[in-house]
Design an enzyme around this catalytic site. Structure first.
Site, short mmCIF file in Angstrom:
data_model
loop_
_atom_site.label_atom_id
_atom_site.label_comp_id
_atom_site.label_asym_id
_atom_site.label_seq_id
_atom_site.Cartn_x
_atom_site.Cartn_y
_atom_site.Cartn_z
N ASP A 30 0.86 -1.19 0.00
CA ASP A 30 0.00 0.00 0.00
C ASP A 30 0.90 1.23 0.00
O ASP A 30 2.00 1.21 0.54
CB ASP A 30 -0.91 -0.01 1.25
CG ASP A 30 -2.11 0.92 1.10
OD1 ASP A 30 -3.24 0.40 0.98
OD2 ASP A 30 -1.92 2.16 1.11
N THR A 121 -14.50 -3.22 -6.87
CA THR A 121 -15.78 -3.06 -7.56
C THR A 121 -15.61 -2.01 -8.65
O THR A 121 -15.33 -0.85 -8.34
CB THR A 121 -16.87 -2.64 -6.56
OG1 THR A 121 -16.95 -3.64 -5.56
CG2 THR A 121 -18.22 -2.48 -7.23
N PHE A 149 -17.40 -10.13 -2.20
CA PHE A 149 -18.75 -9.92 -1.66
C PHE A 149 -18.74 -9.78 -0.14
O PHE A 149 -19.77 -9.95 0.51
CB PHE A 149 -19.67 -11.07 -2.06
CG PHE A 149 -19.74 -11.30 -3.55
CD1 PHE A 149 -20.43 -10.41 -4.35
CD2 PHE A 149 -19.08 -12.36 -4.14
CE1 PHE A 149 -20.48 -10.59 -5.73
CE2 PHE A 149 -19.13 -12.56 -5.52
CZ PHE A 149 -19.83 -11.67 -6.32
N ARG A 151 -18.80 -8.54 3.71
CA ARG A 151 -19.48 -7.46 4.43
C ARG A 151 -18.55 -6.99 5.53
O ARG A 151 -17.92 -7.81 6.22
CB ARG A 151 -20.75 -7.99 5.12
CG ARG A 151 -21.81 -8.52 4.19
CD ARG A 151 -22.74 -9.46 4.93
NE ARG A 151 -22.00 -10.61 5.48
CZ ARG A 151 -22.50 -11.45 6.38
NH1 ARG A 151 -23.70 -11.28 6.87
NH2 ARG A 151 -21.77 -12.48 6.81
N ASN A 212 -25.08 -5.74 -5.36
CA ASN A 212 -25.24 -4.59 -4.46
C ASN A 212 -26.49 -3.78 -4.80
O ASN A 212 -27.15 -3.25 -3.91
CB ASN A 212 -23.98 -3.72 -4.48
CG ASN A 212 -22.93 -4.23 -3.51
OD1 ASN A 212 -23.12 -5.28 -2.88
ND2 ASN A 212 -21.83 -3.53 -3.37
N CYS A 264 -19.99 1.26 0.20
CA CYS A 264 -20.28 0.41 -0.96
C CYS A 264 -21.64 0.68 -1.60
O CYS A 264 -21.71 1.19 -2.70
CB CYS A 264 -20.16 -1.05 -0.56
SG CYS A 264 -18.53 -1.46 0.07
N ARG A 334 -18.18 6.17 6.48
CA ARG A 334 -18.40 6.68 5.13
C ARG A 334 -19.91 6.66 4.83
O ARG A 334 -20.56 5.63 5.00
CB ARG A 334 -17.64 5.82 4.10
CG ARG A 334 -16.14 6.05 4.14
CD ARG A 334 -15.41 5.13 3.18
NE ARG A 334 -15.54 3.73 3.58
CZ ARG A 334 -15.15 2.70 2.82
NH1 ARG A 334 -14.63 2.91 1.64
NH2 ARG A 334 -15.30 1.46 3.26
C1 UGA Z 1 -22.16 -4.51 1.21
C2 UGA Z 1 -22.68 -5.87 0.72
O1 UGA Z 1 -23.62 -6.41 1.67
C3 UGA Z 1 -21.52 -6.86 0.54
O2 UGA Z 1 -22.02 -8.08 0.01
C4 UGA Z 1 -20.53 -6.22 -0.44
O3 UGA Z 1 -19.41 -7.06 -0.64
C5 UGA Z 1 -20.04 -4.90 0.13
O4 UGA Z 1 -21.16 -4.03 0.30
C6 UGA Z 1 -19.06 -4.30 -0.84
O5 UGA Z 1 -19.49 -3.91 -1.94
O6 UGA Z 1 -17.87 -4.31 -0.58
P1 UGA Z 1 -21.41 -3.58 3.60
O7 UGA Z 1 -21.28 -2.24 2.93
O8 UGA Z 1 -20.31 -4.05 4.50
O9 UGA Z 1 -21.59 -4.73 2.50
O10 UGA Z 1 -22.72 -3.51 4.48
P2 UGA Z 1 -24.16 -4.20 4.50
O11 UGA Z 1 -24.20 -5.23 5.52
O12 UGA Z 1 -24.60 -4.54 3.12
O13 UGA Z 1 -25.04 -2.96 5.01
C7 UGA Z 1 -25.17 -1.78 4.21
C8 UGA Z 1 -26.10 -0.79 4.85
O14 UGA Z 1 -27.45 -1.25 4.78
C9 UGA Z 1 -25.85 -0.51 6.33
O15 UGA Z 1 -25.93 0.88 6.54
C10 UGA Z 1 -26.96 -1.26 7.04
O16 UGA Z 1 -27.29 -0.69 8.26
C11 UGA Z 1 -28.09 -1.11 6.03
N1 UGA Z 1 -29.15 -2.15 6.13
C12 UGA Z 1 -28.83 -3.46 5.95
C13 UGA Z 1 -30.45 -1.78 6.38
O17 UGA Z 1 -30.78 -0.59 6.54
N2 UGA Z 1 -31.43 -2.75 6.45
C14 UGA Z 1 -31.15 -4.06 6.27
O18 UGA Z 1 -32.08 -4.89 6.35
C15 UGA Z 1 -29.81 -4.43 6.03
#
Ligand code: UGA
Length: 437
Positions: A30, A121, A149, A151, A212, A264, A334
């Site tokens: 990095d 991505t 993928f 989280r 996504n 993301c 973020r």
């Molecule tokens: C997301 C995807 O879930 C991953 O599969 C993907 O690899 C990743 O982006 C990426 O592109 O790198 P992440 O950003 O870590 O993962 O978070 P999520 O668990 O997807 O949650 C995203 C947002 O949605 C959070 O703010 C969470 O609070 C919100 N959320 C989630 C809700 O408001 N309701 C739900 O039912 C689920």
């Protein structure tokens, strides 16, 4: 195998540690000297459960090293590109300067037969473009795309036990020589039956954008239902439980609340729309604009509900926000909806205190004007209203009877619909959920 991982952020640091855990000899590279110093000391520069322990384990075993020197990639057979693709300033599209820069910086160190694997991505078409650069530099080297993928908050287990692998190779054939090489890299998870799909480069890139977008759409769908439930006096949580029992729909990602944020989903749906526009397929994704708009409306709705909860005026009201991270088990702020709401409340004259178990340092970097209090007991003292905006377990488990004695007025807005409203009301609180009567 000897592996380099280029870019050691949320994705790359975890990927490097996990590849070392799978038995490979890994170097993480990095440009950020502070990040590299921290990772070398087995301290991830961000909070990710289990990562520090894993970094320590694999570095002690001599399987992983970190450096800022790209020349360290020279002895490796496989190179993973894991740098970020943030949203461009003032535009919807993705900023490709890090992916392009990392690939170009790697080219002089590539050796015959090397495999470059993109994990970031990216807009569809990127892999084909970069594959040409790689071939031009070293004709026997190749590039494939293997979207990630994971989280945040579950990154280590998602990397070591993913639910699927997607390999994008030129032509999309199983017989492409890169397939066998990546199979060897992932032999551990593949041997326990992890599904693996081989596709062409464009399809592999689109799988990530589509996944996504679907997740974002699912969340905005239930948040749209929350708006209707609010208008009709219905309960979106019960509605989600009921439709979620249909296994074609499923209950996961149907939690209505303040909406999605993070590094993301928001930027990925925007970059996807921008790319579709460039390809002349913008109509296909106009629904994502609505997905984005529904999501953003949640934040304004919470500000309005807080005003109602405080008797019609925010001016001078002491509001305590529980949670700053975009989701629990992460210190990532973020595009955090919690912080965005906290900042809007402050701008409208409320006196806002934000608490969070992990994310306060990052939050203070983004919104220095807000007041931060790491001790949640102190943060709630004399508050006129509490807003639960990130569902950390310690906030879900708060005892409404105990808490009532600390606050100024027992009022709570449950921005994630995780509290038992009846219990809080029984303890004397004015309780408001989102999309619940
Ligand atoms: C997301 C995807 O879930 C991953 O599969 C993907 O690899 C990743 O982006 C990426 O592109 O790198 P992440 O950003 O870590 O993962 O978070 P999520 O668990 O997807 O949650 C995203 C947002 O949605 C959070 O703010 C969470 O609070 C919100 N959320 C989630 C809700 O408001 N309701 C739900 O039912 C689920």
């Amino acid at each position: 195998m000897r592996i380099s991982v280029i870019g050691c952020g949320y994705l790359g640091a975890v990927h490097a540690a996990c590849m070392a855990k799978l038995g490979h000899d890994v170097v993480g590279i990095d440009v950020d000297t502070r990040k590299i110093a921290a990772l070398s000391a087995a301290q991830a520069p961000f909070y990710e459960p289990g990562l520090d322990e894993l970094l320590d384990e694999v570095q002690s075993a001599g399987k992983l090293a970190f450096t800022t020197d790209m020349a360290a990639a020279a002895g490796c057979d496989v190179h993973f590109i894991c740098v970020g693709t943030p949203q461009k300033k003032g535009e919807n599209g993705a900023d490709m300067s890090f992916v392009d820069g990392a690939t170009v910086a790697l080219l002089p160190h590539l050796q015959p037969g090397n495999l470059v694997i993109g994990k970031s991505t990216v807009p569809v078409g990127t892999a084909a473009r970069l594959a040409e650069l790689v071939r031009d530099a070293v004709p026997t080297a190749q590039l494939m795309w293997n979207p990630e993928f994971l989280r945040e908050g579950h990154a280590v287990s998602d990397t070591l036990q993913p639910d699927r692998f997607v390999y994008g190779v030129d032509g999309g054939s199983e017989d492409h020589p890169a397939v066998a090489i990546l199979d060897e890299v992932y032999s551990g998870p593949l041997n326990v039956g992890t599904p693996r799909l081989v596709a062409d480069l464009a399809t592999a890139e689109l799988v990530k954008a589509a996944a996504n977008s679907f997740l974002a759409t699912k969340i905005s769908f239930i948040n749209a239902m929350a708006e209707v439930c609010e208008a009709a006096g219905a309960d979106v949580t019960q509605l989600a439980d009921a439709i979620g029992l249909d296994d074609r729909i499923g209950r996961k990602f149907l939690n209505a609340g303040i909406g999605f944020g993070g590094g993301c989903l928001p930027k990925d749906i925007r970059a996807f729309m921008a790319r579709a526009g460039e390809l002349g397929a913008d109509q296909a994704l106009t629904f994502l604009r609505e997905v984005d708009a529904i999501n953003m409306r949640r934040r304004t709705r919470v500000v309005e509900l807080t005003r109602e909860l405080c008797g019609g005026m925010l001016l001078g009201k002491r509001i305590t926000v529980l949670g700053a991270a975009f989701k629990p088990e992460s210190d990532d702020v973020r595009d955090s909806p919690a912080l965005s709401i906290a900042a809007q409340l402050q701008l409208q004259g409320a006196v806002v205190t934000v608490t969070d178990p992990k994310a306060l340092a990052n939050a203070a970097g983004r919104f220095p004007e807000l007041h931060y209090e790491p001790d949640s007991d102190r943060a709630v003292q004399r508050a006129d209203a509490l807003l639960l905006l990130t569902e950390w377990p310690q906030y879900r488990d708060l005892d409404p009877y105990e808490l009532a004695a600390s606050v100024g007025s027992p009022r709570i807005l449950d921005g994630r619909n995780v509290l038992d409203g009846a219990k809080w009301r029984a303890a004397g609180w004015t309780y408001r959920g989102l999309g619940r009567p």
